[in-house]
Design a protein around this motif. Sequence first.
Motif, PDB file in Angstrom:
ATOM      1  N   ASP A  26       0.789  -1.200  -0.019  1.00  0.00           N
ATOM      2  CA  ASP A  26       0.124  -0.127  -0.008  1.00  0.00           C
ATOM      3  C   ASP A  26       0.971   0.980  -0.019  1.00  0.00           C
ATOM      4  N   ALA A  27       0.597   2.203  -0.782  1.00  0.00           N
ATOM      5  CA  ALA A  27       1.420   3.393  -1.043  1.00  0.00           C
ATOM      6  C   ALA A  27       1.448   3.964   0.317  1.00  0.00           C
ATOM      7  N   ALA A  28       0.362   4.416   1.165  1.00  0.00           N
ATOM      8  CA  ALA A  28       0.460   5.262   2.206  1.00  0.00           C
ATOM      9  C   ALA A  28       1.358   4.269   3.178  1.00  0.00           C
ATOM     10  N   GLY A  29       1.100   3.199   3.275  1.00  0.00           N
ATOM     11  CA  GLY A  29       2.187   2.562   4.151  1.00  0.00           C
ATOM     12  C   GLY A  29       3.545   2.833   4.035  1.00  0.00           C
ATOM     13  N   SER A  30       4.000   2.776   2.631  1.00  0.00           N
ATOM     14  CA  SER A  30       5.218   3.187   2.265  1.00  0.00           C
ATOM     15  C   SER A  30       5.734   4.660   2.457  1.00  0.00           C
ATOM     16  N   GLU A  31       4.604   5.443   2.513  1.00  0.00           N
ATOM     17  CA  GLU A  31       4.776   6.964   2.817  1.00  0.00           C
ATOM     18  C   GLU A  31       5.232   7.061   4.369  1.00  0.00           C
ATOM     19  N   ALA A  32       4.266   6.314   4.979  1.00  0.00           N
ATOM     20  CA  ALA A  32       4.467   6.572   6.526  1.00  0.00           C
ATOM     21  C   ALA A  32       5.854   5.867   6.908  1.00  0.00           C
ATOM     22  N   CYS A  33       6.319   4.897   6.256  1.00  0.00           N
ATOM     23  CA  CYS A  33       7.732   4.357   6.435  1.00  0.00           C
ATOM     24  C   CYS A  33       8.816   5.471   6.220  1.00  0.00           C
ATOM     25  N   ALA A  34       8.582   5.989   4.891  1.00  0.00           N
ATOM     26  CA  ALA A  34       9.463   6.975   4.622  1.00  0.00           C
ATOM     27  C   ALA A  34       9.679   8.171   5.398  1.00  0.00           C
ATOM     28  N   GLN A  35       8.331   8.737   5.984  1.00  0.00           N
ATOM     29  CA  GLN A  35       8.481   9.846   6.808  1.00  0.00           C
ATOM     30  C   GLN A  35       9.077   9.592   8.191  1.00  0.00           C
ATOM     31  N   LEU A  36       8.972   8.161   8.568  1.00  0.00           N
ATOM     32  CA  LEU A  36       9.624   7.918   9.997  1.00  0.00           C
ATOM     33  C   LEU A  36      11.094   7.712   9.709  1.00  0.00           C
ATOM     34  N   HIS A  37      11.427   7.467   8.488  1.00  0.00           N
ATOM     35  CA  HIS A  37      13.043   7.417   8.328  1.00  0.00           C
ATOM     36  C   HIS A  37      13.442   8.811   8.251  1.00  0.00           C
ATOM     37  N   ALA A  38      12.797   9.908   7.846  1.00  0.00           N
ATOM     38  CA  ALA A  38      12.958  11.219   7.790  1.00  0.00           C
ATOM     39  C   ALA A  38      12.862  11.903   9.193  1.00  0.00           C
ATOM     40  N   ILE A  39      12.715  11.377  10.183  1.00  0.00           N
ATOM     41  CA  ILE A  39      12.320  12.073  11.315  1.00  0.00           C
ATOM     42  C   ILE A  39      13.646  12.992  11.686  1.00  0.00           C
ATOM     43  N   VAL A 196       2.515   3.972  19.636  1.00  0.00           N
ATOM     44  CA  VAL A 196       1.727   4.608  18.599  1.00  0.00           C
ATOM     45  C   VAL A 196       1.269   3.570  17.573  1.00  0.00           C
ATOM     46  N   VAL A 197       0.056   3.555  17.351  1.00  0.00           N
ATOM     47  CA  VAL A 197      -0.519   2.623  16.240  1.00  0.00           C
ATOM     48  C   VAL A 197      -1.181   3.652  14.962  1.00  0.00           C
ATOM     49  N   LEU A 198      -0.464   3.417  13.902  1.00  0.00           N
ATOM     50  CA  LEU A 198      -0.972   4.367  12.884  1.00  0.00           C
ATOM     51  C   LEU A 198      -1.952   3.438  11.680  1.00  0.00           C
ATOM     52  N   GLU A 199      -2.945   3.712  11.314  1.00  0.00           N
ATOM     53  CA  GLU A 199      -3.920   3.380  10.369  1.00  0.00           C
ATOM     54  C   GLU A 199      -3.231   3.957   9.041  1.00  0.00           C
ATOM     55  N   CYS A 200      -2.793   3.298   8.007  1.00  0.00           N
ATOM     56  CA  CYS A 200      -2.317   3.763   6.804  1.00  0.00           C
ATOM     57  C   CYS A 200      -2.959   3.141   5.621  1.00  0.00           C
ATOM     58  N   GLY A 201      -3.498   3.841   4.867  1.00  0.00           N
ATOM     59  CA  GLY A 201      -4.407   3.570   3.836  1.00  0.00           C
ATOM     60  C   GLY A 201      -5.761   2.734   3.852  1.00  0.00           C
ATOM     61  N   GLU A 202      -6.113   1.892   3.207  1.00  0.00           N
ATOM     62  CA  GLU A 202      -7.375   1.121   3.308  1.00  0.00           C
ATOM     63  C   GLU A 202      -7.133  -0.093   4.217  1.00  0.00           C
ATOM     64  N   THR A 203      -7.359   0.399   5.476  1.00  0.00           N
ATOM     65  CA  THR A 203      -7.160  -0.955   6.395  1.00  0.00           C
ATOM     66  C   THR A 203      -8.767  -1.654   6.855  1.00  0.00           C
TER      67      THR A 203
END
Length: 203
Positions: A26-39, A196-203
């Motif tokens: 899912d693209a939203a999951g990848s985006e969240a992953c990227a943002q967490l790397h860019a902390i 923290v629990v993040l819902e990313c994309g269509e869960t």
Amino acid sequence: MASFSDQALSSVQPGDSILCLSPVFDAAGSEACAQLHAIEPPEQVATLLITYTQSPRRQLALYETHLDRLPSAIEILHVGADRRPNTAPFNNTAAHESPTDVAIRRVLSSSDLTSLGTLITNQLDDWQTTLQDRQIVVCFQSVTVFLQYNSLRETERFLTEVIKRCADTDAVAHFHMDPKAHDEQTIDALRRLFDVVLECGET
């Protein structure tokens, strides 16, 4: 539980553990992953990636797609991998940088939790000593695959220890999980382990 948003991600602090609920690929999951790397800026980030299904090269390609620059240090633990060399050059052409040498360690058995846990602990301990000026980011791909090889009880025990070790080293640790692959009882059992629990994309 927080929905995926910049605001939710901005609340993440060093030492926090995050469960990212998103379907596979899912693209939203990848985006969240990227943002967490860019902390932090990439030169101040060291990434420890634990991957089961994705090859290290594919994971690095995903980083290149979503990040302007690679983190300053990347260690990949490839679980269930075959025997291949332990380093792999990667050319971050999007950022016009020199080839990056990425360290890769292999855990041949997907159920060898002792070896995996030792490698995670040793890497965190090493970076805590040698890279004190860096923010450690841990990415676990994924809890869903982990559960294919280990019971829920084993998973809870293992993740609890990893989360504790990450907190001890002020690492920001996020764990991917496909909510569509599990029943609510399983998700609820693991949800409580995380800050923290993040819902990313269509869960």
